[in-house]
Scaffold this motif. Structure first.
Motif, PDB file in Angstrom:
ATOM      1  N   SER A  53       0.999  -1.695   0.167  1.00 16.89           N
ATOM      2  CA  SER A  53      -0.241  -0.029   0.053  1.00 16.89           C
ATOM      3  C   SER A  53       1.195   1.492  -0.063  1.00 16.89           C
ATOM      4  CB  SER A  53      -0.844  -0.154   1.476  1.00 16.89           C
ATOM      5  OG  SER A  53      -0.333   0.315   2.620  1.00 16.89           O
ATOM      6  N   ARG A  54      -0.077   2.444  -0.059  1.00 16.81           N
ATOM      7  CA  ARG A  54       1.041   3.834  -0.407  1.00 16.81           C
ATOM      8  C   ARG A  54       2.146   3.970   1.425  1.00 16.81           C
ATOM      9  NH1 ARG A  54       0.670   9.278  -0.040  1.00 16.81           N
ATOM     10  NH2 ARG A  54       1.392  10.280  -2.401  1.00 16.81           N
ATOM     11  N   PRO A  55       0.699   3.643   2.294  1.00 19.98           N
ATOM     12  CA  PRO A  55       1.491   4.303   3.728  1.00 19.98           C
ATOM     13  C   PRO A  55       2.351   3.032   3.885  1.00 19.98           C
ATOM     14  CG  PRO A  55      -0.817   3.863   3.556  1.00 19.98           C
ATOM     15  CD  PRO A  55      -0.772   3.657   2.526  1.00 19.98           C
ATOM     16  N   ALA A  56       2.206   1.746   3.172  1.00 20.44           N
ATOM     17  CA  ALA A  56       3.385   1.231   4.037  1.00 20.44           C
ATOM     18  C   ALA A  56       4.928   1.509   3.108  1.00 20.44           C
ATOM     19  CB  ALA A  56       3.152  -0.284   3.366  1.00 20.44           C
ATOM     20  N   VAL A  57       5.081   1.585   1.949  1.00 15.14           N
ATOM     21  CA  VAL A  57       5.815   2.187   0.702  1.00 15.14           C
ATOM     22  C   VAL A  57       6.273   3.410   1.637  1.00 15.14           C
ATOM     23  CG1 VAL A  57       6.321   3.561  -1.372  1.00 15.14           C
ATOM     24  CG2 VAL A  57       5.131   1.270  -1.185  1.00 15.14           C
ATOM     25  N   SER A  58       4.959   4.565   2.081  1.00 14.76           N
ATOM     26  CA  SER A  58       6.326   5.711   2.699  1.00 14.76           C
ATOM     27  C   SER A  58       6.803   5.222   3.807  1.00 14.76           C
ATOM     28  CB  SER A  58       4.672   6.897   2.763  1.00 14.76           C
ATOM     29  OG  SER A  58       3.929   7.219   1.970  1.00 14.76           O
ATOM     30  N   HIS A  59       6.659   4.393   3.989  1.00 13.99           N
ATOM     31  CA  HIS A  59       6.939   4.034   5.553  1.00 13.99           C
ATOM     32  C   HIS A  59       8.426   3.715   5.294  1.00 13.99           C
ATOM     33  CE1 HIS A  59       8.243   1.747   9.439  1.00 13.99           C
ATOM     34  NE2 HIS A  59       8.282   0.763   9.025  1.00 13.99           N
ATOM     35  N   HIS A  60       8.408   2.966   4.477  1.00 12.71           N
ATOM     36  CA  HIS A  60      10.200   2.016   4.240  1.00 12.71           C
ATOM     37  C   HIS A  60      10.821   2.623   3.668  1.00 12.71           C
ATOM     38  CE1 HIS A  60       9.062  -2.209   4.803  1.00 12.71           C
ATOM     39  NE2 HIS A  60       7.865  -2.307   4.778  1.00 12.71           N
ATOM     40  N   LEU A  61      10.249   3.952   3.033  1.00 11.47           N
ATOM     41  CA  LEU A  61      10.664   5.295   2.556  1.00 11.47           C
ATOM     42  C   LEU A  61      11.516   5.667   3.482  1.00 11.47           C
ATOM     43  CD1 LEU A  61       8.695   6.234  -0.516  1.00 11.47           C
ATOM     44  CD2 LEU A  61      11.175   5.320  -0.501  1.00 11.47           C
ATOM     45  N   LYS A  62      10.607   6.874   4.530  1.00 12.55           N
ATOM     46  CA  LYS A  62      11.181   7.552   5.122  1.00 12.55           C
ATOM     47  C   LYS A  62      12.064   6.156   6.141  1.00 12.55           C
ATOM     48  CE  LYS A  62       9.428   8.676  10.099  1.00 12.55           C
ATOM     49  NZ  LYS A  62       8.170   8.638  11.045  1.00 12.55           N
ATOM     50  N   VAL A  63      12.486   5.160   5.925  1.00 12.72           N
ATOM     51  CA  VAL A  63      12.956   4.010   6.498  1.00 12.72           C
ATOM     52  C   VAL A  63      14.418   4.203   6.345  1.00 12.72           C
ATOM     53  CG1 VAL A  63      14.421   2.052   7.818  1.00 12.72           C
ATOM     54  CG2 VAL A  63      11.967   2.454   7.820  1.00 12.72           C
ATOM     55  N   LEU A  64      14.061   4.375   4.509  1.00 10.52           N
ATOM     56  CA  LEU A  64      15.177   4.194   3.665  1.00 10.52           C
ATOM     57  C   LEU A  64      15.753   5.524   4.281  1.00 10.52           C
ATOM     58  CD1 LEU A  64      13.960   2.108   1.326  1.00 10.52           C
ATOM     59  CD2 LEU A  64      16.357   1.415   1.696  1.00 10.52           C
ATOM     60  N   LYS A  65      15.592   6.307   4.008  1.00  6.57           N
ATOM     61  CA  LYS A  65      16.006   8.119   4.052  1.00  6.57           C
ATOM     62  C   LYS A  65      16.082   8.352   5.553  1.00  6.57           C
ATOM     63  CE  LYS A  65      14.594  12.737   3.543  1.00  6.57           C
ATOM     64  NZ  LYS A  65      13.326  13.784   3.029  1.00  6.57           N
ATOM     65  N   GLN A  66      16.036   7.733   6.103  1.00  2.00           N
ATOM     66  CA  GLN A  66      17.086   7.841   7.807  1.00  2.00           C
ATOM     67  C   GLN A  66      18.118   7.062   7.604  1.00  2.00           C
ATOM     68  OE1 GLN A  66      13.244   6.561  10.414  1.00  2.00           O
ATOM     69  NE2 GLN A  66      12.781   8.476  10.804  1.00  2.00           N
ATOM     70  N   SER A  67      18.559   6.288   7.288  1.00  2.00           N
ATOM     71  CA  SER A  67      19.548   5.355   7.065  1.00  2.00           C
ATOM     72  C   SER A  67      20.241   5.681   6.010  1.00  2.00           C
ATOM     73  CB  SER A  67      19.334   3.687   6.948  1.00  2.00           C
ATOM     74  OG  SER A  67      18.500   3.891   5.749  1.00  2.00           O
ATOM     75  N   GLY A  68      19.947   6.929   4.881  1.00  2.00           N
ATOM     76  CA  GLY A  68      20.927   7.327   4.337  1.00  2.00           C
ATOM     77  C   GLY A  68      21.107   6.830   3.426  1.00  2.00           C
ATOM     78  N   PHE A  69      20.602   5.938   2.838  1.00  2.00           N
ATOM     79  CA  PHE A  69      20.423   5.468   1.924  1.00  2.00           C
ATOM     80  C   PHE A  69      18.998   5.845   0.422  1.00  2.00           C
ATOM     81  CE2 PHE A  69      21.260   1.768   4.642  1.00  2.00           C
ATOM     82  CZ  PHE A  69      21.660   0.446   3.127  1.00  2.00           C
ATOM     83  N   ILE A  70      18.131   6.742   0.852  1.00  2.00           N
ATOM     84  CA  ILE A  70      17.858   7.153  -0.187  1.00  2.00           C
ATOM     85  C   ILE A  70      17.732   8.976  -0.288  1.00  2.00           C
ATOM     86  CG2 ILE A  70      16.678   5.842  -1.059  1.00  2.00           C
ATOM     87  CD1 ILE A  70      13.927   7.028  -0.006  1.00  2.00           C
ATOM     88  N   LYS A  71      17.392   9.611  -0.483  1.00  2.00           N
ATOM     89  CA  LYS A  71      16.814  11.317  -0.201  1.00  2.00           C
ATOM     90  C   LYS A  71      15.360  11.561  -1.246  1.00  2.00           C
ATOM     91  CE  LYS A  71      20.087  14.081  -3.314  1.00  2.00           C
ATOM     92  NZ  LYS A  71      21.269  14.750  -3.539  1.00  2.00           N
ATOM     93  N   SER A  72      15.230  12.765  -0.350  1.00  2.00           N
ATOM     94  CA  SER A  72      14.368  12.516  -1.846  1.00  2.00           C
ATOM     95  C   SER A  72      14.438  14.489  -2.028  1.00  2.00           C
ATOM     96  CB  SER A  72      12.713  13.381  -0.423  1.00  2.00           C
ATOM     97  OG  SER A  72      12.821  13.987   1.235  1.00  2.00           O
ATOM     98  N   GLU A  73      13.605  14.532  -3.182  1.00  2.00           N
ATOM     99  CA  GLU A  73      13.929  16.073  -4.261  1.00  2.00           C
ATOM    100  C   GLU A  73      12.151  16.063  -3.990  1.00  2.00           C
ATOM    101  OE1 GLU A  73      16.203  14.732  -7.545  1.00  2.00           O
ATOM    102  OE2 GLU A  73      17.931  14.871  -6.300  1.00  2.00           O
ATOM    103  N   LYS A  74      12.289  17.881  -4.032  1.00  2.00           N
ATOM    104  CA  LYS A  74      10.400  18.001  -4.220  1.00  2.00           C
ATOM    105  C   LYS A  74      10.715  18.058  -5.413  1.00  2.00           C
ATOM    106  CE  LYS A  74       6.670  19.623  -1.717  1.00  2.00           C
ATOM    107  NZ  LYS A  74       5.722  18.983  -1.425  1.00  2.00           N
ATOM    108  N   LYS A  75       9.386  17.843  -6.400  1.00  2.00           N
ATOM    109  CA  LYS A  75       9.383  18.177  -7.553  1.00  2.00           C
ATOM    110  C   LYS A  75       7.776  18.718  -7.869  1.00  2.00           C
ATOM    111  CE  LYS A  75      13.109  15.916  -9.509  1.00  2.00           C
ATOM    112  NZ  LYS A  75      13.031  14.937 -10.379  1.00  2.00           N
ATOM    113  N   GLY A  76       7.518  19.653  -7.747  1.00  2.00           N
ATOM    114  CA  GLY A  76       6.401  20.774  -7.910  1.00  2.00           C
ATOM    115  C   GLY A  76       5.339  20.234  -6.727  1.00  2.00           C
ATOM    116  N   VAL A  77       4.178  19.395  -6.074  1.00  2.93           N
ATOM    117  CA  VAL A  77       3.972  18.766  -5.190  1.00  2.93           C
ATOM    118  C   VAL A  77       4.475  17.921  -4.501  1.00  2.93           C
ATOM    119  CG1 VAL A  77       1.904  20.376  -5.906  1.00  2.93           C
ATOM    120  CG2 VAL A  77       1.834  18.548  -6.113  1.00  2.93           C
TER     121      VAL A  77
END
Length: 108
Positions: A53-77
């Motif tokens: 689900s989208r919420p589950a994906v968001s959770h995993h992305l948060k974990v990956l981001k906190q550990s430094g494996f990914i970053k987020s970039e705002k593009k529009g909204v």
């Protein structure tokens, strides 16, 4: 216990969160998906490729981001997620090298 051994044990402790992040098959799949899409992907696109689900994906992305494996970039909204594995991989490589150096010369 030698200082070198204590340092290696500390490196193991420091790498535990990174190793825990990598044990999840969904996060592994997300890392591989982002590796194939260098310009980044948003949550909906990632959720479309992974059976979560989208919420589950968001959770995993948060974990990956906190550990430094990914970053987020705002593009529009939308936030787009991009792979940034250099720091965590360097930390893991350093641990592996230290263990190899410590164990060099030991018989199999």
């Amino acid at each position: 216990m030698s200082q070198q051994t204590e340092d290696i044990l500390q490196q193991f402790k420091d790498c535990i969160p990174l190793l825990e992040v990598l044990t999840d098959v969904n996060r592994q799949a997300m890392i591989m998906l982002l590796a194939q899409n260098k310009s980044g992907l948003n949550v909906n696109t990632i959720a479309g490729h992974i059976n979560l689900s989208r919420p589950a994906v968001s959770h995993h992305l948060k974990v990956l981001k906190q550990s430094g494996f990914i970053k987020s970039e705002k593009k529009g909204v939308e936030n787009y997620y991009v792979l940034t594995v250099r720091k965590p991989l360097e930390q893991l490589k350093s641990l592996i090298t230290a263990v190899e150096d410590e164990c060099e010369g030991l018989s199999d």
